[in-house]
Design a protein around this motif. Structure first.
Motif, PDB file in Angstrom:
ATOM      1  N   MET A 196       0.837  -1.185   0.000  1.00 22.70           N
ATOM      2  CA  MET A 196       0.000   0.000   0.000  1.00 22.70           C
ATOM      3  C   MET A 196       0.878   1.244   0.000  1.00 22.70           C
ATOM      4  O   MET A 196       1.857   1.303   0.731  1.00 22.70           O
ATOM      5  N   THR A 197       0.561   2.216  -0.801  1.00 21.26           N
ATOM      6  CA  THR A 197       1.343   3.434  -0.838  1.00 21.26           C
ATOM      7  C   THR A 197       0.460   4.627  -0.569  1.00 21.26           C
ATOM      8  O   THR A 197      -0.712   4.490  -0.227  1.00 21.26           O
ATOM      9  N   ALA A 198       1.023   5.823  -0.740  1.00 21.08           N
ATOM     10  CA  ALA A 198       0.347   7.039  -0.319  1.00 21.08           C
ATOM     11  C   ALA A 198      -1.037   7.167  -0.916  1.00 21.08           C
ATOM     12  O   ALA A 198      -1.245   7.025  -2.114  1.00 21.08           O
ATOM     13  N   GLY A 199      -2.011   7.449  -0.052  1.00 24.07           N
ATOM     14  CA  GLY A 199      -3.346   7.790  -0.513  1.00 24.07           C
ATOM     15  C   GLY A 199      -4.147   6.666  -1.120  1.00 24.07           C
ATOM     16  O   GLY A 199      -5.023   6.910  -1.951  1.00 24.07           O
ATOM     17  N   ASP A 200      -3.885   5.398  -0.786  1.00 23.77           N
ATOM     18  CA  ASP A 200      -4.675   4.308  -1.343  1.00 23.77           C
ATOM     19  C   ASP A 200      -6.150   4.489  -0.988  1.00 23.77           C
ATOM     20  O   ASP A 200      -6.505   4.994   0.075  1.00 23.77           O
ATOM     21  N   ALA A 201      -7.025   4.052  -1.871  1.00 19.75           N
ATOM     22  CA  ALA A 201      -8.459   4.298  -1.717  1.00 19.75           C
ATOM     23  C   ALA A 201      -9.045   3.584  -0.518  1.00 19.75           C
ATOM     24  O   ALA A 201      -9.934   4.085   0.146  1.00 19.75           O
ATOM     25  N   ARG A 202      -8.554   2.398  -0.226  1.00 19.05           N
ATOM     26  CA  ARG A 202      -9.075   1.685   0.929  1.00 19.05           C
ATOM     27  C   ARG A 202      -8.036   0.688   1.403  1.00 19.05           C
ATOM     28  O   ARG A 202      -7.199   0.228   0.624  1.00 19.05           O
ATOM     29  N   PRO A 203      -8.014   0.371   2.685  1.00 19.53           N
ATOM     30  CA  PRO A 203      -7.028  -0.568   3.201  1.00 19.53           C
ATOM     31  C   PRO A 203      -7.348  -1.984   2.745  1.00 19.53           C
ATOM     32  O   PRO A 203      -8.474  -2.289   2.346  1.00 19.53           O
ATOM     33  N   PRO A 204      -6.347  -2.873   2.795  1.00 25.32           N
ATOM     34  CA  PRO A 204      -6.592  -4.254   2.414  1.00 25.32           C
ATOM     35  C   PRO A 204      -7.451  -4.976   3.445  1.00 25.32           C
ATOM     36  O   PRO A 204      -7.681  -4.498   4.553  1.00 25.32           O
TER      37      PRO A 204
ATOM     38  N   SER B 120      -7.155   0.090  -6.020  1.00 22.07           N
ATOM     39  CA  SER B 120      -6.389   1.007  -5.183  1.00 22.07           C
ATOM     40  C   SER B 120      -6.378   2.401  -5.791  1.00 22.07           C
ATOM     41  O   SER B 120      -6.715   2.604  -6.963  1.00 22.07           O
ATOM     42  N   HIS B 121      -6.021   3.382  -4.974  1.00 22.43           N
ATOM     43  CA  HIS B 121      -5.875   4.745  -5.464  1.00 22.43           C
ATOM     44  C   HIS B 121      -4.779   4.749  -6.524  1.00 22.43           C
ATOM     45  O   HIS B 121      -3.732   4.148  -6.337  1.00 22.43           O
ATOM     46  N   TYR B 122      -5.035   5.398  -7.650  1.00 18.73           N
ATOM     47  CA  TYR B 122      -4.131   5.347  -8.806  1.00 18.73           C
ATOM     48  C   TYR B 122      -3.960   3.902  -9.279  1.00 18.73           C
ATOM     49  O   TYR B 122      -2.880   3.486  -9.699  1.00 18.73           O
ATOM     50  N   GLY B 123      -5.041   3.144  -9.192  1.00 15.74           N
ATOM     51  CA  GLY B 123      -5.019   1.761  -9.642  1.00 15.74           C
ATOM     52  C   GLY B 123      -4.623   1.650 -11.105  1.00 15.74           C
ATOM     53  O   GLY B 123      -4.972   2.498 -11.931  1.00 15.74           O
TER      54      GLY B 123
END
Length: 303
Positions: free
Chosen positions: A1-9, A57-60
């Protein structure tokens, strides 16, 4: 996971307190209550290991490096190694640290840990955070749709990943910078310097000491001994070499700088000495120099 991911795993085991959002003063949320870290593994024959990020993910769909939230009490480097192993099967024993660089937003940090591979390995997708993993040649990285944060950092990272920085230490000058009785036992004083340097080099030195735009660096360090100091017992430590001058210490240092710059063209070389004449000689070769006190301050801060 990196900066600003849309949701946690989705967690399947005990959850660490670090697996949570850090919230900034303006409401900005970044994943990793204690910050996050990622690994940029560099295989000098094949390129860098990149992760094709999951579409949810964010920026998937972009490419970045394996990484994720730091656990409570965990160092950034340890987190980068753990996350890269969990996500991509990267074996820690196949890596040699090079440097770290930190993005600091005040309330949250992201540390990129850069390491050279010591032997080949093939990454494997181990969780849902990756669509793919691949070794990408350096010249092809810019052709991929990169995660914006990694894309911003890539030009500077690329300029520093080809060469290990080098530090050449004028032991006589560094030892002589402090009136601690070194003139009574030059070999003993040299041993004390080596004993202080070994753990510092192993743990990493402040990158600014070496003129690098980074946080921590693991340079190849050469300590040059001359005269009676050559009787000092050697020390065994990663990336630490003891050179006993056949002639003058200054000439040996200049020869070492020339060899380092020739053998690894482009490697940044720093010489620790307060001798003006020697500093001029090595700077004419293209090396940079720092005073003995600058190195002493770093060693003292660890005492």
């Amino acid at each position: 996971m990196t900066a600003g991911d849309a949701r946690p795993p989705t967690f399947t085991g005990p959850r660490d307190p670090g697996d949570a959002w850090a919230v900034g003063p303006d409401g900005t949320r970044m994943w990793g209550l204690f910050g996050s870290a990622g690994l940029l593994a560099v295989d000098r024959a094949r390129g860098v290991l990149l992760q094709h990020r999951a579409v949810w993910s964010h920026y998937g769909g972009t490419w970045g490096i394996p990484g994720g939230a730091r656990h409570e009490g965990e160092s950034a480097v340890a987190a980068a190694l753990r996350e890269s192993h969990e996500e991509a099967g990267v074996p820690a024993d196949a890596l040699e640290p090079l440097f770290t660089r930190v993005l600091d937003l005040g309330f949250w940090t992201y540390t990129t840990a850069v390491a050279w591979t010591t032997h080949g390995f093939e990454p494997e997708v181990r969780d849902a955070e990756s669509l793919d993993l691949a070794w990408v040649p350096l010249e092809e990285v810019d052709r991929l749709p990169l995660h914006p944060h990694f894309g911003e950092a890539w030009p500077l990272l690329r300029s520093m990943i080809r060469h290990r920085p080098a530090l050449v230490v004028d032991a006589a000058n560094v030892v002589g910078s402090r009136p601690d009785g070194w003139w009574k036992d030059r070999a003993g004083a040299a041993c004390r310097l080596l004993d202080a340097l070994a753990p510092a080099v192993a743990d990493g030195l402040p990158a600014g000491l070496l003129g690098m735009d980074a946080h921590t660096a693991w340079p190849h360090t050469v300590v040059v001994l001359e005269g009676a100091a050559k009787a000092a017992a050697g020390t065994t430590a990663p990336r630490l070499e003891v050179a006993r001058a056949g002639g003058t210490g200054d000439d040996e240092i200049v020869a070492r700088v020339e060899a380092l710059m020739q053998d690894d063209g482009g490697a940044p070389v720093t010489v620790a000495t307060s001798d003006r004449g020697l500093r001029q000689r090595v700077e004419e070769l293209g090396a940079r120099s720092i005073g003995a006190g600058a190195l002493r301050d770093v060693l003292d801060s660890r005492a």
